[in-house]
Enzyme design. Structure first.
Site, PDB file in Angstrom:
ATOM      1  N   ASP A 187     -55.200 -21.975 125.877  1.00  0.00           N
ATOM      2  CA  ASP A 187     -54.081 -21.062 125.677  1.00  0.00           C
ATOM      3  C   ASP A 187     -53.830 -20.231 126.937  1.00  0.00           C
ATOM      4  O   ASP A 187     -54.780 -19.722 127.556  1.00  0.00           O
ATOM      5  CB  ASP A 187     -54.437 -20.120 124.508  1.00  0.00           C
ATOM      6  CG  ASP A 187     -53.298 -19.211 124.126  1.00  0.00           C
ATOM      7  OD1 ASP A 187     -52.244 -19.731 123.726  1.00  0.00           O
ATOM      8  OD2 ASP A 187     -53.451 -17.974 124.240  1.00  0.00           O
ATOM      9  N   GLU A 203     -51.837 -25.142 128.336  1.00  0.00           N
ATOM     10  CA  GLU A 203     -50.542 -24.510 128.062  1.00  0.00           C
ATOM     11  C   GLU A 203     -50.035 -23.988 129.399  1.00  0.00           C
ATOM     12  O   GLU A 203     -50.264 -22.849 129.769  1.00  0.00           O
ATOM     13  CB  GLU A 203     -50.682 -23.369 127.058  1.00  0.00           C
ATOM     14  CG  GLU A 203     -49.327 -22.955 126.531  1.00  0.00           C
ATOM     15  CD  GLU A 203     -49.200 -21.503 126.135  1.00  0.00           C
ATOM     16  OE1 GLU A 203     -48.122 -21.109 125.671  1.00  0.00           O
ATOM     17  OE2 GLU A 203     -50.165 -20.731 126.303  1.00  0.00           O
TER      18      GLU A 203
HETATM   19  C1  NOJ Z   1     -49.522 -18.985 123.592  1.00  0.00           C
HETATM   20  C2  NOJ Z   1     -49.526 -19.342 122.145  1.00  0.00           C
HETATM   21  O1  NOJ Z   1     -49.001 -20.631 122.000  1.00  0.00           O
HETATM   22  C3  NOJ Z   1     -48.704 -18.286 121.452  1.00  0.00           C
HETATM   23  O2  NOJ Z   1     -48.433 -18.634 120.119  1.00  0.00           O
HETATM   24  C4  NOJ Z   1     -49.446 -16.983 121.556  1.00  0.00           C
HETATM   25  O3  NOJ Z   1     -48.660 -15.954 121.000  1.00  0.00           O
HETATM   26  C5  NOJ Z   1     -49.759 -16.630 123.009  1.00  0.00           C
HETATM   27  N1  NOJ Z   1     -50.213 -17.747 123.774  1.00  0.00           N
HETATM   28  C6  NOJ Z   1     -50.823 -15.574 123.089  1.00  0.00           C
HETATM   29  O4  NOJ Z   1     -52.062 -16.109 122.759  1.00  0.00           O
END
Ligand code: NOJ
Length: 578
Positions: A241, A301
């Site tokens: 993440d 991500e």
């Molecule tokens: C990316 C995640 O996909 C999202 O849903 C989240 O709010 C943020 N990172 C913070 O962790």
């Protein structure tokens, strides 16, 4: 005295438990593999042949009818996933969490939130998945914890607490003034004053999500330990993440302000001092070494501005992320062959591509690309695109049945905090997170109770049960194209060769593997198109293709390459006869 005896008993009990766990662990838990194992003679690894599927556990299947999905619900749908053609599921965070950011605020990395089940449920899910050859990918929320995590509770308790430096604490510039101008991506300042110690802590996301200090080696050690803990429970990798945000400038330079305001009313800002700092690559390289011990995959991500940035995430020697997600692909937000062609060429040159159409943060592809009239046909064109490209696709649950976004109609119904703050400009992410539509019964068969988010009216037509019965459904098209992708070496491993590069309506390409070639032609326009392919430049003399799969109603087993007629919004896939 009584207390001491009880404590003594508890200690004995826990020592025994600990001993048994270690013993069991050494007996049944999968051992760390020494190194990465290719799955074929050409050195492909398992994740290059796999189709991934993202599950938002709150919304997939509710086994205990409390309105929120759970792990047993997921386990009950493994056969569905297997039949669909899924090889790996990525489960978004299901760890204990106050759920401020629906799981992305983790308060214990080595457990399961009771709302989703227990560790025993997880182990059962993992073993059932393993039986079906489906791998489990967990979400690793590495940038921040919940403010309810014991580490943060300790850290905030005093300035000299041993965990103080596990987070980012700074003095304000003056009374009521944060240390610098950095903004939270979820609105307002990224600094929160904490009266207990009179300092500010940094949070890129909500204030309940304090950023970990990755400059502290103890943080790295603890967090890497978390990944080992899950690998030893059979997990095959992690989706990392918010990797862009791991490091911040230690000197806290102000970010440059840009013209205008964002959806929360804050000044626009270039996050040059608190995102994508070069230090993060060292962490990724070391994390990769741990992953390699377990033949595991790291998915990123990775919100990059351009291909050059994306390329960095693979690592100079391919020693960082095997699968950084190409979000630039999702930014091609219209059915434009020209733009897709450009993007595909770019990511192909960067590394092994990783395609997604949407996820729990992105409006569903069905509405982003749909024109409101031909959405089902367009959904098939998009599937025909990203499931036949060179690279690994990550599907988002419900995409295979054409689930639509169901945005809240009133502010008071919004669950996602950014939707409340940004209303009405930004309605938040509830719309793309609604319950999976299994059948036509109440709540779409997701739960017997009112679900945490409402199902859209489309569930009456767009649901698994109904679509399975209809040979022309989106779901059956997904199943066919996934089966083809698994069976056909060219679609799995072949090179990508763009064809007819000046066609503004039809996106066409070959997938070439040894002496085999598969042609894919996608009519992205609302009108009939006549296409012609001359493959001599590719050293192919053939002038016929045998049809493998098409969305057009035709019984023709073969197509003449010099003239193929494509219906509006249609897919043609054929094997070149050599
Ligand atoms: C990316 C995640 O996909 C999202 O849903 C989240 O709010 C943020 N990172 C913070 O962790």
């Amino acid at each position: 005295m009584r207390n001491r005896i009880r404590r003594g008993k508890t200690f004995l009990k826990s020592s025994l438990l600990c001993f048994l766990t270690i013993l069991l662990g050494t007996m049944v838990l999968p051992k760390a593999k020494a190194q990465v194992k290719p799955v074929d003679a050409e050195g492909h690894e398992w994740w290059q042949h796999a189709v991934f599927y993202e599950i938002y556990p709150r919304s997939f299947a509710d086994s205990n009818n409390d309105g929120v999905g759970d792990l047993n619900g997921i386990a009950s749908k493994l056969d569905y996933l297997k039949n669909l053609g899924v090889d790996a599921v990525w489960i978004t965070p299901c760890y204990p969490s106050p759920q401020v950011d629906f799981g992305y605020d983790v308060s214990d990395y080595e457990n399961i939130d009771p709302m989703y089940g227990t560790l025993a449920d997880f182990e059962r899910l993992a073993s059932e998945a393993h039986k079906r050859n489906i791998r489990i990918i967990m979400d690793f929320v590495m940038n921040h914890t919940s403010d309810q995590h014991p580490w943060f509770k300790e850290s905030r308790s005093s300035r000299d607490n041993p965990k103080r430096d596990w987070y980012i604490w700074r003095d304000g510039k003056g009374p009521g003034q944060p240390p610098n101008n950095w903004e939270s991506t979820f609105g307002g300042s990224a600094w929160q004053f904490d009266p207990t110690t009179g300092q500010y802590y940094y949070h890129y996301f909500y204030k309940q999500q304090p950023d970990l200090n990755w400059r502290n080696p103890a943080v790295e050690k603890a967090m890497f330990g978390v990944t080992r803990w899950w690998y030893q429970r059979g997990v095959a990798g992690f989706r990392l993440d918010a990797v862009d945000t791991l490091f911040e400038d230690p000197d806290l330079h102000n970010n440059p302000i840009l013209p205008g305001k964002n959806q929360y009313g804050d000044p626009n800002m270039a996050n040059v001092y608190n995102t994508k700092l070069p230090e993060l690559h060292g962490v990724l390289q070391r994390l990769r070494k741990v992953a390699d011990e377990y033949d595991a995959v790291l998915i990123g991500e990775t919100w990059t501005k351009n291909i050059a940035e994306l390329k960095q995430y693979y690592g100079e020697d391919n020693n960082e992320l095997q699968m950084p997600m190409d979000f630039l692909f999702t930014k091609v937000d219209k059915l434009s062959p020209d733009e897709f062609r450009k993007q595909i060429a770019g990511v192909n040159a960067a590394g092994w591509p990783v395609y997604v159409l949407s996820n729990h943060d992105i409006v569903r592809a069905y509405v982003r690309y749909g024109d409101g009239v031909h959405n089902d046909a367009i959904a098939k064109v998009m599937a025909g695109l990203y499931l036949t490209l060179r690279g690994t696709p990550i599907m988002y649950y419900g995409e295979e049945i054409g689930m639509t976004n169901n945005d809240p109609k009133r502010r008071q119904d919004v669950k996602d905090p950014i939707g409340k703050l940004g209303w009405p400009k930004d309605k938040g992410r509830d719309g793309e997170r609604t319950p999976m539509q299994w059948n036509t019964s109440e709540n779409a068969g997701f739960s017997e109770t009112k679900p945490w988010l409402p199902v859209p009216a489309s569930y009456k037509t767009h649901n698994v049960e109904t679509e399975l019965k209809n040979p022309d459904s989106i779901l059956n098209f997904y199943k066919r194209v996934l089966a083809l992708r698994h069976d056909d070496a060219a679609l799995r491993d072949g090179d990508y060769v763009a064809l007819n590069k000046n066609d503004h309506n039809v996106l066409s390409y070959l997938r070439r593997y040894k002496d085999e070639a598969v042609l894919v032609a996608l009519n992205m326009s609302s009108s009939k198109q006549q296409v012609s392919f001359d493959l001599r430049a590719q050293g192919i003399k053939a002038n016929m293709a045998s049809t493998l799969l098409t969305t057009m109603k035709t019984n023709q087993e073969k197509a003449a390459l010099r003239s193929i007629t494509l219906a509006p919004f249609s897919v043609y896939i054929g094997k070149i006869e050599e």
